[in-house]
Every structure is written in structure tokens, then in C-alpha cells.
Scaffold this motif. Structure first.
Motif, mmCIF file in Angstrom:
data_model
loop_
_atom_site.group_PDB
_atom_site.id
_atom_site.type_symbol
_atom_site.label_atom_id
_atom_site.label_comp_id
_atom_site.label_asym_id
_atom_site.label_seq_id
_atom_site.Cartn_x
_atom_site.Cartn_y
_atom_site.Cartn_z
ATOM 1 N N SER A 110 0.746 -1.197 -0.049
ATOM 2 C CA SER A 110 0.098 0.148 0.082
ATOM 3 C C SER A 110 0.879 1.258 -0.208
ATOM 4 C CB SER A 110 -1.004 0.144 1.032
ATOM 5 O OG SER A 110 -1.815 -1.045 1.189
ATOM 6 N N GLY A 111 2.085 1.022 0.943
ATOM 7 C CA GLY A 111 2.848 2.447 0.735
ATOM 8 C C GLY A 111 3.498 2.684 -0.450
ATOM 9 N N PHE A 112 3.732 1.504 -1.420
ATOM 10 C CA PHE A 112 4.389 1.912 -2.766
ATOM 11 C C PHE A 112 3.205 2.395 -3.730
ATOM 12 C CE2 PHE A 112 7.988 -1.082 -1.548
ATOM 13 C CZ PHE A 112 9.179 -0.144 -1.560
ATOM 14 N N ALA A 113 1.799 1.775 -3.616
ATOM 15 C CA ALA A 113 0.907 2.487 -4.228
ATOM 16 C C ALA A 113 0.641 3.776 -4.185
ATOM 17 C CB ALA A 113 -0.292 1.425 -3.917
ATOM 18 N N LEU A 114 0.647 4.236 -2.749
ATOM 19 C CA LEU A 114 0.581 5.538 -2.313
ATOM 20 C C LEU A 114 1.703 6.485 -2.747
ATOM 21 C CD1 LEU A 114 -1.418 7.444 -0.760
ATOM 22 C CD2 LEU A 114 -0.048 6.783 1.573
ATOM 23 N N ILE A 115 2.842 5.875 -2.899
ATOM 24 C CA ILE A 115 3.811 6.680 -3.277
ATOM 25 C C ILE A 115 3.795 7.040 -4.934
ATOM 26 C CG2 ILE A 115 6.273 6.635 -3.996
ATOM 27 C CD1 ILE A 115 6.742 5.002 -1.176
ATOM 28 N N SER A 116 3.531 6.139 -5.397
ATOM 29 C CA SER A 116 3.178 6.368 -6.871
ATOM 30 C C SER A 116 2.066 7.172 -7.428
ATOM 31 C CB SER A 116 3.366 4.851 -7.826
ATOM 32 O OG SER A 116 1.948 4.213 -7.225
ATOM 33 N N GLN A 117 1.150 7.296 -6.509
ATOM 34 C CA GLN A 117 -0.134 8.121 -6.629
ATOM 35 C C GLN A 117 0.132 9.494 -6.377
ATOM 36 O OE1 GLN A 117 -3.351 7.041 -3.983
ATOM 37 N NE2 GLN A 117 -4.866 8.369 -5.260
ATOM 38 N N TRP A 133 5.099 12.275 -1.491
ATOM 39 C CA TRP A 133 5.487 11.213 -1.824
ATOM 40 C C TRP A 133 6.587 10.972 -1.050
ATOM 41 C CZ3 TRP A 133 10.400 10.295 -3.508
ATOM 42 C CH2 TRP A 133 11.132 11.539 -3.944
ATOM 43 N N ILE A 134 7.289 11.903 -0.401
ATOM 44 C CA ILE A 134 8.485 11.950 0.328
ATOM 45 C C ILE A 134 8.062 11.274 1.826
ATOM 46 C CG2 ILE A 134 10.186 12.987 1.712
ATOM 47 C CD1 ILE A 134 10.282 15.002 -0.835
ATOM 48 N N LEU A 135 7.147 11.799 2.266
ATOM 49 C CA LEU A 135 6.178 11.480 3.725
ATOM 50 C C LEU A 135 5.900 10.008 3.367
ATOM 51 C CD1 LEU A 135 4.165 14.522 4.529
ATOM 52 C CD2 LEU A 135 6.329 13.462 5.597
ATOM 53 N N SER A 136 5.382 9.359 2.216
ATOM 54 C CA SER A 136 5.139 8.059 2.069
ATOM 55 C C SER A 136 6.076 7.156 2.223
ATOM 56 C CB SER A 136 4.128 7.961 0.984
ATOM 57 O OG SER A 136 2.966 8.881 0.791
ATOM 58 N N ILE A 138 9.231 7.637 3.524
ATOM 59 C CA ILE A 138 9.612 7.621 4.818
ATOM 60 C C ILE A 138 9.011 6.367 5.614
ATOM 61 C CG2 ILE A 138 10.136 8.848 6.960
ATOM 62 C CD1 ILE A 138 10.875 11.087 5.267
ATOM 63 N N VAL A 139 7.742 6.539 5.582
ATOM 64 C CA VAL A 139 6.622 5.676 6.370
ATOM 65 C C VAL A 139 6.928 4.403 5.898
ATOM 66 C CG1 VAL A 139 4.388 5.424 6.980
ATOM 67 C CG2 VAL A 139 5.114 7.687 7.159
ATOM 68 N N THR A 140 6.879 4.289 4.764
ATOM 69 C CA THR A 140 6.986 2.811 4.186
ATOM 70 C C THR A 140 8.521 2.322 4.556
ATOM 71 O OG1 THR A 140 5.646 3.480 2.105
ATOM 72 C CG2 THR A 140 6.744 1.472 1.879
ATOM 73 N N ILE A 141 9.413 2.743 4.258
ATOM 74 C CA ILE A 141 10.922 2.364 4.712
ATOM 75 C C ILE A 141 10.794 2.134 6.267
ATOM 76 C CG2 ILE A 141 13.260 3.143 4.878
ATOM 77 C CD1 ILE A 141 12.745 4.737 2.172
ATOM 78 N N GLY A 142 10.275 3.020 7.016
ATOM 79 C CA GLY A 142 10.236 2.851 8.333
ATOM 80 C C GLY A 142 9.460 1.590 8.712
#
Length: 142
Positions: A110-117, A133-136, A138-142
């Protein structure tokens, strides 16, 4: 094996300190904003937004520590009830591990989908205009 465990524990301590600094920054920003809002009838709108985002970051960043210390998704009533039955506890821990693993996979996908969106729409935060996308990411990596 012992060296890997020490490295992992050291990294968890770094994550803990980073999370503590993030929480302190958020607390200070919120306190300043409350003081300005009620003392001078003005506020820093960006401080509220930044506080929310960094607390969300802290929550996701702190997850590995909670997993390692067995404080994430643990239900103490059930574990105390089965304390004298180690086989049942092992089965419960295995099921919990599977559930956690599946939830993390869903979260990362979901994080990668949100980043691309967010990249596609060039979305930004309402006040600071910080790219979402930067916040998404960071959260996905975290």
C-alpha cells in the motif's frame, strides 16, 4: 550469531533515540503552538501539520523495537493464561508472526501504491506544501 544480535540491538537503540528526538520535537512544537494560540491569539499552522507527520513517522519507525521486545500485538491475558503450556504459546507466537508478516506486506504494498499515486498527482501537504510522496516513502521504509 551473537555479533548479529549486538548489531541489531545497537540499531534498535538508534531507532529508539531517533523516535525520542522526534517525540521531543513534536512536543516542543505543540507546546509553542499552544502558548502562541492562547497567549497571543495566533498560531503556527505549519507546526500542527509538522507535529502530526513526525508523530506518524515515529510510530512506524518504532515498530521494529516493539516487535523485538515482544510488545507489538501481544495480548498479555492470553499469554498469562497459557504460561504453563509452552507448546500453545509457541503456536500462538507463530500465528502472531504470520499475521504480523502479512500485515507488513500489505502495508508495504500500500505504501508503494501511495508513493506512486502521490508522485503522479504531485500531491503536497496542505500547509507546508511538502511533497507527500516523500512522507509516504519515509513511512514505508520505516
Amino acid at each position: 550469531m551473537r555479533t548479529i544480535r549486538r548489531i541489531f540491538e545497537f540499531n534498535l537503540q538508534i531507532i529508539t533515540w531517533i523516535s525520542a528526538v522526534i517525540l521531543a520535537i513534536s512536543t516542543v512544537l505543540s507546546a509553542i503552538n499552544v502558548f502562541l494560540r492562547y497567549g497571543f491569539d495566533s498560531s503556527l499552522v505549519w507546526a500542527d501539520e509538522l507535529s502530526i507527520y513526525i508523530v506518524i513517522l515515529m510510530v512506524f519507525l518504532f515498530q521494529p523495537y516493539l516487535e523485538y521486545k515482544d510488545d507489538q500485538l501481544s495480548i498479555s491475558v492470553i499469554t498469562e493464561h497459557f504460561a504453563n503450556k509452552p507448546i500453545v504459546l509457541k503456536i500462538m507466537y507463530f500465528i502472531r508472526m504470520l499475521i504480523t508478516f502479512v500485515l507488513y506486506i500489505v502495508l508495504i504494498r500500500s505504501g508503494f501504491a501511495l508513493i506512486s499515486q502521490n508522485l503522479m498527482y504531485q500531491a503536497a501537504t496542505p500547509v507546508m506544501r511538502f511533497p507527500l510522496w516523500i512522507l509516504s516513502l519515509i513511512v514505508t521504509i520505516g
